[in-house]
Design an enzyme around this catalytic site. Structure first.
Site, PDB file in Angstrom:
ATOM      1  N   ARG A 111      -0.745  10.987   8.595  1.00  0.00           N
ATOM      2  CA  ARG A 111      -0.222  10.339   7.380  1.00  0.00           C
ATOM      3  C   ARG A 111      -0.457  11.327   6.249  1.00  0.00           C
ATOM      4  NH1 ARG A 111      -0.736   4.217   5.287  1.00  0.00           N
ATOM      5  NH2 ARG A 111       0.876   4.112   6.886  1.00  0.00           N
ATOM      6  N   HIS A 138       8.923   6.754   7.131  1.00  0.00           N
ATOM      7  CA  HIS A 138       7.896   5.978   7.843  1.00  0.00           C
ATOM      8  C   HIS A 138       8.515   5.467   9.147  1.00  0.00           C
ATOM      9  CE1 HIS A 138       4.314   3.877   8.540  1.00  0.00           C
ATOM     10  NE2 HIS A 138       4.362   2.934   7.618  1.00  0.00           N
ATOM     11  N   GLN A 141       7.031   2.502  11.355  1.00  0.00           N
ATOM     12  CA  GLN A 141       7.223   1.174  10.770  1.00  0.00           C
ATOM     13  C   GLN A 141       8.561   0.577  11.194  1.00  0.00           C
ATOM     14  OE1 GLN A 141       5.084  -0.620   8.486  1.00  0.00           O
ATOM     15  NE2 GLN A 141       6.501  -2.212   9.161  1.00  0.00           N
ATOM     16  N   ASP A 229       9.725  -3.603  -0.195  1.00  0.00           N
ATOM     17  CA  ASP A 229       8.489  -2.814  -0.095  1.00  0.00           C
ATOM     18  C   ASP A 229       7.872  -2.809  -1.490  1.00  0.00           C
ATOM     19  OD1 ASP A 229       6.486  -1.056   0.711  1.00  0.00           O
ATOM     20  OD2 ASP A 229       7.793   0.705   0.843  1.00  0.00           O
ATOM     21  N   CYS A 268       6.832  -4.235   5.055  1.00  0.00           N
ATOM     22  CA  CYS A 268       5.917  -3.407   5.858  1.00  0.00           C
ATOM     23  C   CYS A 268       4.462  -3.705   5.543  1.00  0.00           C
ATOM     24  CB  CYS A 268       6.227  -1.935   5.646  1.00  0.00           C
ATOM     25  SG  CYS A 268       5.968  -1.350   3.967  1.00  0.00           S
ATOM     26  N   ARG A 296       3.371  -3.563  15.023  1.00  0.00           N
ATOM     27  CA  ARG A 296       2.996  -2.152  14.871  1.00  0.00           C
ATOM     28  C   ARG A 296       2.229  -1.682  16.117  1.00  0.00           C
ATOM     29  NH1 ARG A 296       2.736   0.180   9.909  1.00  0.00           N
ATOM     30  NH2 ARG A 296       2.673   2.061  11.181  1.00  0.00           N
TER      31      ARG A 296
HETATM   32  N1  NVA Z   1       6.120   2.692   0.436  1.00  0.00           N
HETATM   33  C1  NVA Z   1       4.732   2.417   0.720  1.00  0.00           C
HETATM   34  C2  NVA Z   1       4.570   2.053   2.145  1.00  0.00           C
HETATM   35  C3  NVA Z   1       3.164   1.759   2.572  1.00  0.00           C
HETATM   36  C4  NVA Z   1       3.042   1.442   4.028  1.00  0.00           C
HETATM   37  C5  NVA Z   1       3.909   3.642   0.347  1.00  0.00           C
HETATM   38  O1  NVA Z   1       4.359   4.761   0.619  1.00  0.00           O
HETATM   39  O2  NVA Z   1       2.834   3.462  -0.223  1.00  0.00           O
HETATM   40  N1   CP Z   2       2.760  -0.698   6.755  1.00  0.00           N
HETATM   41  C1   CP Z   2       1.789   0.241   6.819  1.00  0.00           C
HETATM   42  O1   CP Z   2       2.008   1.405   7.197  1.00  0.00           O
HETATM   43  O2   CP Z   2       0.559  -0.215   6.461  1.00  0.00           O
HETATM   44  P1   CP Z   2      -0.757   0.648   6.244  1.00  0.00           P
HETATM   45  O3   CP Z   2      -0.569   1.457   4.994  1.00  0.00           O
HETATM   46  O4   CP Z   2      -1.843  -0.368   6.101  1.00  0.00           O
HETATM   47  O5   CP Z   2      -0.957   1.550   7.433  1.00  0.00           O
END
Ligand code: NVA
Ligand code: CP
Length: 311
Positions: A111, A138, A141, A229, A268, A296
């Site tokens: 990540r 992502h 997801q 989101d 998500c 997930r």
């Molecule tokens: N768009 C959000 C998704 C988190 C799972 C982010 O990037 O923070």
């Molecule tokens: N949806 C998602 O990726 O959640 P987290 O940020 O908790 O991993």
């Protein structure tokens, strides 16, 4: 001769058949272990002896736990690395880290803040690399989301999915999925937060049915699935501007009333209740968000199996 590792960096890089196999595997594994304790191994334990390392440059609940528990269910091990406390945090290069981890584990999930870091890591790695969210996409997801849509609404073919809100990473992976599955995607965002034009153009050129607009009500009208989101993603620094721009795209009961009668709501997570979604929608009968979160696990397992040549 060594074969190139199967990286899972973006949905657009996989074939329709590979994605279908991943989804079918996820559904089958979920059904096969219904009601079991969460850390009990699947009967066949296909990743017995395999290790996954996970590198996090940003916070995570779902991605972290689903990969960790998913690896256990598959019979393997998972190691969690907070990027800042590794030598990455002191300047060891992405590429050297990839070379070292490739000698120590069988797959790596990252990540990252910058998508390019994941691409660079994959280029240097000799084991499969999985994108666990970047600024641009992502993909894991969206495998869970497609699985959830199939559970709640059946065959995805011909469905209309409405995306309301920010056109960034999670939205981009829906755009990639629209190239591979036969659904229509209607995206409504504020002008300043529209999806990247080149991404939309590439997806359309690959056959995706996508409409973009700034009109939330037009996008959601009659939709079978409604997705949103957070308005302020990890790493975003323009919170005030975002909170000013996004309210017309909030998913509340009045907005959901424009969708199809039994439309499914997805998010998500984490959600910012009272911003992009109300409690009544999150906790209401059309909300599939808890199944989506659970899925997930099942999705990650199928992705891991594909990466490691077990699918
Ligand atoms: N768009 C959000 C998704 C988190 C799972 C982010 O990037 O923070
Ligand atoms: N949806 C998602 O990726 O959640 P987290 O940020 O908790 O991993």
């Amino acid at each position: 001769m060594t074969t190139a590792p199967r990286h899972f960096l973006d949905i657009s890089a996989l074939s329709r058949e590979e994605l279908r196999d991943i989804l079918d595997e996820a559904h089958a594994r979920k059904a096969a272990r219904a009601g079991w304790p969460k850390a009990k191994r699947d009967e066949d334990a296909p990743l017995d002896g395999y290790a996954l390392a996970m590198i996090f440059q940003k916070n995570s609940t779902r991605t972290r736990v689903s990969f960790e528990i998913g690896m256990r269910q598959l019979g393997g091990e998972a190691i969690i690395l907070d990027a800042a406390s590794t030598q990455l945090g002191r300047g060891e290069t992405i590429e050297d880290t990839a070379r070292v981890l490739s000698r120590m584990v069988d797959a790596v999930m990252i990540r990252a803040n910058a998508h390019q870091d994941v691409v660079d890591f994959a280029m240097a790695a000799s084991v499969p690399v999985i994108n666990g969210l970047t600024d641009l996409s992502h993909p894991c997801q969206i495998i869970a989301d497609l699985m959830t849509i199939e559970e709640w609404a059946g065959d995805i073919t011909g469905k209309t999915i409405a995306w309301l809100g920010d056109g960034n990473n999670v939205c981009a992976s829906f755009v990639h999925a629209a190239e591979k599955f036969d659904f229509s995607l209607r995206i409504a965002t504020p002008q300043a937060y529209a999806p990247r034009a080149q991404e939309i153009a590439a997806a359309k050129a690959a056959g995706a049915k996508i409409e973009t607009s700034f009109d939330a009500k037009a996008a959601i009208k009659g939709a079978d699935v409604v997705v949103t989101d957070t308005w302020v993603s990890m790493g975003d620094t323009d919170k005030d501007a975002r909170l000013a721009a996004f309210p017309p795209y909030a998913v509340d009961e009045a907005m959901m009333a424009h969708a199809a009668k039994d439309a499914v709501f997805l998010h998500c997570l984490p959600a910012h209740r009272g911003e992009e979604v109300t409690d009544t929608v999150m906790d209401g009968p059309q909300s599939a968000v808890w199944d989506e979160a659970e899925n997930r696990i099942h999705a990650q397992k199928a992705i891991l199996m594909w990466c490691l040549g077990k699918l």
